[in-house]
Design an enzyme around this catalytic site. Structure first.
Site, mmCIF file in Angstrom:
data_model
loop_
_atom_site.group_PDB
_atom_site.id
_atom_site.type_symbol
_atom_site.label_atom_id
_atom_site.label_comp_id
_atom_site.label_asym_id
_atom_site.label_seq_id
_atom_site.Cartn_x
_atom_site.Cartn_y
_atom_site.Cartn_z
ATOM 1 N N CYS A 209 40.788 42.880 32.417
ATOM 2 C CA CYS A 209 41.559 44.118 32.204
ATOM 3 C C CYS A 209 41.519 44.908 33.502
ATOM 4 O O CYS A 209 40.815 45.904 33.621
ATOM 5 C CB CYS A 209 40.978 44.925 31.050
ATOM 6 S SG CYS A 209 40.620 43.965 29.559
ATOM 7 N N ALA A 210 42.269 44.471 34.497
ATOM 8 C CA ALA A 210 41.994 44.847 35.880
ATOM 9 C C ALA A 210 42.675 46.108 36.374
ATOM 10 O O ALA A 210 42.117 46.815 37.210
ATOM 11 C CB ALA A 210 42.365 43.684 36.805
ATOM 12 N N ALA A 211 43.911 46.397 35.931
ATOM 13 C CA ALA A 211 44.645 47.518 36.516
ATOM 14 C C ALA A 211 43.899 48.835 36.251
ATOM 15 O O ALA A 211 43.271 48.979 35.208
ATOM 16 C CB ALA A 211 46.054 47.568 35.929
ATOM 17 N N GLY A 213 42.847 48.599 39.489
ATOM 18 C CA GLY A 213 42.351 47.678 40.483
ATOM 19 C C GLY A 213 41.145 48.107 41.298
ATOM 20 O O GLY A 213 40.733 47.376 42.200
ATOM 21 N N SER A 214 40.537 49.259 41.011
ATOM 22 C CA SER A 214 39.414 49.694 41.842
ATOM 23 C C SER A 214 38.219 48.754 41.699
ATOM 24 O O SER A 214 37.541 48.441 42.685
ATOM 25 C CB SER A 214 39.009 51.121 41.463
ATOM 26 O OG SER A 214 38.703 51.209 40.082
ATOM 27 N N ASP A 264 46.248 41.816 33.928
ATOM 28 C CA ASP A 264 46.579 42.964 33.089
ATOM 29 C C ASP A 264 47.755 42.595 32.199
ATOM 30 O O ASP A 264 48.665 41.874 32.635
ATOM 31 C CB ASP A 264 46.935 44.195 33.928
ATOM 32 C CG ASP A 264 46.790 45.472 33.104
ATOM 33 O OD1 ASP A 264 45.674 46.027 33.070
ATOM 34 O OD2 ASP A 264 47.767 45.906 32.477
ATOM 35 N N ASP A 324 36.059 44.911 31.359
ATOM 36 C CA ASP A 324 36.078 46.380 31.363
ATOM 37 C C ASP A 324 37.166 46.798 30.381
ATOM 38 O O ASP A 324 38.282 47.101 30.761
ATOM 39 C CB ASP A 324 36.363 46.881 32.778
ATOM 40 C CG ASP A 324 36.286 48.385 32.889
ATOM 41 O OD1 ASP A 324 35.356 48.975 32.326
ATOM 42 O OD2 ASP A 324 37.167 48.974 33.543
ATOM 43 N N CYS A 377 33.921 53.188 29.096
ATOM 44 C CA CYS A 377 33.608 54.580 29.449
ATOM 45 C C CYS A 377 33.509 55.409 28.172
ATOM 46 O O CYS A 377 33.914 56.559 28.123
ATOM 47 C CB CYS A 377 34.623 55.157 30.422
ATOM 48 S SG CYS A 377 36.338 54.998 29.924
#
Length: 921
Positions: A209-211, A213-214, A264, A324, A377
């Protein structure tokens, strides 16, 4: 310090479709775009950045007027006792304060440390000299637990920042370095998960779940760890006639053989991810566009065993996976203030099933001995510990999957251990200690208002060592809240269903294995084509019509927003989330859409496990969506290639590799005297014909194998490869038209021969090249080019490598740098975009002098000095260049201005130079 400007754009959700009127916001911090969610299942604030129903409220409300209290929110976490009684007040006080600004130095370690040193040597001393009301102003500080002090934060109030000039200078530095990708503004706690992954050279890594991208940026830096040193070591050995050093890390001449696949589900967000990845200039990245809950298995090419027999049906498994996942995001309430107004326990309850599916799929794709880092989070155990326990249980328990103790990771990071027990709050605010009470309540009052509560949300019956997880709270080190867990796969797993009863079998359908069909696993429907008979000793699993429909429906790509919204509104009339319309959309996407169960994936995997009993190769369970179309079953996305963007469809140019013996490539190798040890077969283009027309890209061997083996088989690849060469118009055929692109230069530079190198070691010479566009060297003017003048005079026209050598002399430079340099007939040009030039001038010389284009000699006088405009898009660059050539305006991206009327002789001279002076992409 960074004042936001809010822009609205249409959006599709991250892990599921959103209603047609869903929006997301781009918040621009002094030129840097930040995405904030509305609708859709993003991370943070009920969808990566906020509850979609309340962005209008956010826009109209001054944050100082926000009531940072919510009785139900506070009561739930008070009851959970997530921190000690003596700390609870401190935690809530911290959560009500604004979040400090934080940033991270990016890129290779050597380069990141060089940029960091500028901050330490110049900006920090200036800021620490400021006094306000008789006290010293607090300067930015390094995050003490982040390796090499590459992450920093600052808590200085804005009214002080705006008052003192040193902060304005510091802000200009931050903005300049952020624009060129040397600094990434990232929340401190979001930096933790990648640091827990223990990535080693050569590993294959998946970010599900990358976008935006940090975290992917952190991961790819780790994949490339030590590469610069290894590559230069190999090059030195080669120059001295020695063999390359021993060790697996030198297998590919020191280059990293690892791979990061960043994924993503949303196509637009995937392209935002591409933009972030392109700044990192890595050939070891593939960007995909798939649903993380049923991420497709990636096929590998057939190989031959030691006895010469082909080994087929090989699928990629990963050493490390980052999950994530989308979450309710109540740990982000310091920046997403609408959470205080709209926090609802139903948000976490609705996301729990998706989070479990993502984690189970990650564990399926993991190698034995590999690790998954799971993070949210959110502070809610329903999204954290409950997800872990459920996933471990479905995978066979702690003998199969184990939580790794994270207490020794990142010394200096203050954290709490994971929770072993917790209660659950339903939408009405009622607290439930166990699932038995829920069952009794349902028997008495029906399922109304309790439909979302599932047994998997409660504490597990078995001890899965949940205390080994990591919980970070805002008051511990003035951050947001975050949850992190590390899971290790101990042996092959067979994930079981979440408890849904199986419906009767239908003998008209069956699964066929890859060995039988010679293709990826497919579901064959009676009457839709031939169905070869199984030659297995044991019968293959039988799938019901319901299961087939589930697989098909889940994997449709035609997510018409209006139809989806209508279906969800119908299904939400009797739902448990009526008070929160945005979550009604979220949960409708989660519950009302039928999905293939985990056991359906296992049925598919069983069929291949019978062929390969030792489980060495992973079944392509995602291909459960590859159904032949008939009167009742739609064709699913996995069997279709991208189409032109019409009617919601998307189009991606194919990835075509060039023949290693191609004449055009041989010409490039000869011109730059590229070492024969540099790979010849990893160059590709992105067009259907596979011809080298404008750009040539470079990838790793593994990326090539994946792209070629999965072409046309349903994998949705969005990006791969680093741009290595760009074709340029030249005045005569003796000049190589292919210039080295800045992105690919660090990979190629160690292998370029000496005749196309220009060496520079004086500060003033570099400063001149950065400020001046096309400095002239006709006649005796080459003498003004300092130590590079004689070298420039001798080298032929075309692209060169400018090599900045570090020197301890007073006028020397401390950092080794390389840039592409283009020599024309009577001038040269440093091939850097405007933003890079400005950032270098500011960092190396503390100079913000405007860039100038030196006057070009014309028959009627000199042309005016102008600042060069650089556009990052190659398509826009080319269109602009063509327009400017015909209109007489300045050439975009560093091209030569052709203003006024020239004599015939001057026009011919300038025409030759225009052809030889490339614009910058």
């Amino acid at each position: 310090m960074w004042t936001p400007t809010i822009l609205r754009h249409p959006r599709i959700g991250r892990h599921g479709s959103s209603p047609k009127n869903a929006q997301f916001y781009i918040i621009v911090w002094d030129g840097e775009a930040r995405q904030k969610g509305r609708g859709g299942r993003g991370r943070g604030g009920f969808g990566r950045g906020g509850n979609g129903a309340n962005n209008t409220w956010r826009e109209r409300t001054n944050k100082n007027d926000v009531d940072r209290h919510n009785a139900r929110f506070e009561a739930y976490y008070h009851g959970l006792e997530i921190v000690g009684e003596d700390e609870e007040q401190k935690m809530w006080e911290a959560m009500r304060r604004d979040l400090p600004n934080s940033f991270r130095f990016t890129g290779s370690k050597g380069h990141a440390l060089a940029v960091q040193q500028r901050l330490k040597d110049f900006y920090i001393p200036e800021i620490t000299s400021i006094t306000h009301d008789g006290e010293m102003v607090e300067a930015p500080k390094p995050v003490n637990w982040y390796p090499d002090q590459l992450a920093w934060y600052m808590t200085t109030p804005k009214h002080i920042i705006r008052r003192f000039p040193p902060f304005a200078s510091f802000q200009k530095f931050l903005v300049a370095e952020t624009e060129v990708g040397n600094i990434s503004r990232q929340e401190v706690v979001s930096m933790i998960p990648p640091l827990c992954m223990d990535i080693q050279p050569g590993m294959t890594v998946l970010d599900l779940c990358a976008a935006p991208g940090s975290k992917s940026a952190q991961l790819i830096e780790m994949v490339h760890g030590g590469e610069e040193y290894r590559s230069r070591t190999v090059a030195k050995h080669m120059a001295n006639g020695l063999d390359r050093p021993d060790g697996n890390e030198y297998e590919d001449e020191g280059r990293s053989t690892g791979l990061l696949i960043a994924n993503d589900i949303d196509y637009r967000r995937a392209h935002m991810l591409v933009h972030q990845m392109k700044r990192l200039s890595s050939p070891n990245i593939i960007v995909t566009n798939h649903d993380a809950t049923v991420y497709p298995s990636i096929k590998l090419p057939t190989v031959h065993s030691s006895d010469g027999n082909p080994v087929q049906n090989r699928y990629l498994k990963f050493d490390r996976i980052l999950a994530d996942v989308p979450c309710s995001g109540d740990g982000t309430c310091r920046k997403n203030l609408e959470i205080w107004k709209n926090w609802n326990p139903a948000n976490a309850l609705g996301l729990h099933p998706t989070q479990v599916r993502i984690l189970v799929r990650a564990l399926q794709m993991l190698k034995v001995g590999g690790r998954v880092v799971y993070s949210t989070c959110s502070m809610n155990p329903v999204e954290d510990e409950a997800v872990l326990a459920t996933a471990i249980d479905r995978c066979g328990g702690s003998e199969k999957v184990e939580i790794v103790d994270s207490s020794e990771y990142l010394p200096g990071l203050k954290r709490y251990a994971g929770k072993r027990t917790w209660n659950i709050m339903d939408k009405k605010g009622r607290i439930w200690a166990n699932y038995e009470d829920v069952i009794r309540q349902r028997e008495e009052e029906g399922v109304d208002a309790l439909g979302r509560l599932q047994e998997s949300m409660f504490p597990p019956r078995y001890d899965y060592r949940l205390e080994r997880c990591m919980r970070v709270y805002p008051h511990l080190q003035d951050t947001g809240a975050f949850f992190i867990a590390i899971l290790e796969k101990k042996s092959e797993i067979k994930a079981k269903t979440g408890g849904n009863p199986r419906i009767g079998q239908d003998s008209s359908m069956k699964v066929e294995t890859a060995e039988e069909t010679g293709e990826m696993l497919e579901l064959h429907v009676k009457g839709s084509g031939s169905t070869p008979k199984s030659n297995l000793d044991n019968p293959l699993p039988i799938l019901t019509q319901t299961e087939i429909g589930a697989a098909t429906k889940r994997k449709r790509e035609d997510n018409d927003a209006e139809e989806a919204s209508a279906k969800r509104s119908k299904s939400s009339d009797r739902r448990d989330d009526e008070a929160d319309p945005s979550m009604a959309v979220e949960e409708a996407a989660e519950s009302s859409v039928v999905r293939p169960d985990i056991d359906l994936l296992d049925k598919l995997e069983d069929s291949v496990n019978q062929l390969i009993p030792n489980g060495d190769w992973q079944t392509d369970s995602s291909s459960l969506g590859a159904v032949q179309k008939d009167e009742t079953i739609d064709q699913v996305a996995f069997t279709a290639k991208y189409k032109m963007k019409k009617g919601g469809q998307t189009f991606e140019e194919p990835f075509k590799y060039l023949d290693a013996q191609l004449e055009e490539l041989e010409r490039v190798r000869t011109f730059y005297d590229i070492s024969p040890r540099f790979p010849r077969d990893r160059f590709m283009v992105r067009n259907a014909t596979g011809t080298a027309t404008k750009n040539i890209y470079y990838t790793t061997a593994l990326a090539k194998a994946i792209l070629q083996e999965n072409e046309g088989k349903g994998m949705k690849f969005v990006h791969c490869g680093v741009k290595m060469f760009v074709k340029q118009d030249v005045p005569n055929p003796d000049i190589c038209p292919w210039r080295i692109q800045t992105d690919g230069l660090p990979i190629l530079e160690p292998w370029v021969g000496p005749q196309r190198r220009i060496r520079l070691w004086k500060r003033e010479t570099l400063r001149k090249l950065l400020i001046e566009m096309f400095p002239r060297f006709n006649g005796d003017a080459w003498k003004n080019l300092g130590e590079i003048g004689d070298q420039i005079k001798e080298v032929g026209m075309g692209c060169c490598v400018l090599q900045i050598e570090p020197s301890e002399e007073k006028d020397g430079l401390s950092e080794r740098m390389i840039f592409p340099l283009w020599k024309s007939l009577h001038s040269l040009n440093l091939m850097l975009p405007k933003e890079d030039r400005k950032a270098l001038l500011l960092r190396l010389f503390n100079d913000d002098t405007p860039l100038i284009n030196l006057p070009q000699r014309h028959a009627n006088g000199d042309a005016p000095k102008v600042e060069i405009k650089v556009d990052s898009s190659i398509e826009q660059e080319e269109a602009e260049r063509r327009r400017n050539s015909s209109s007489g305006e300045e050439d975009d991206g560093g091209g030569v201005p052709i203003n006024g009327i020239e004599s015939e002789h001057t026009a011919r001279t300038r025409a030759e130079e225009v052809e030889a002076e490339p614009s910058i992409s």
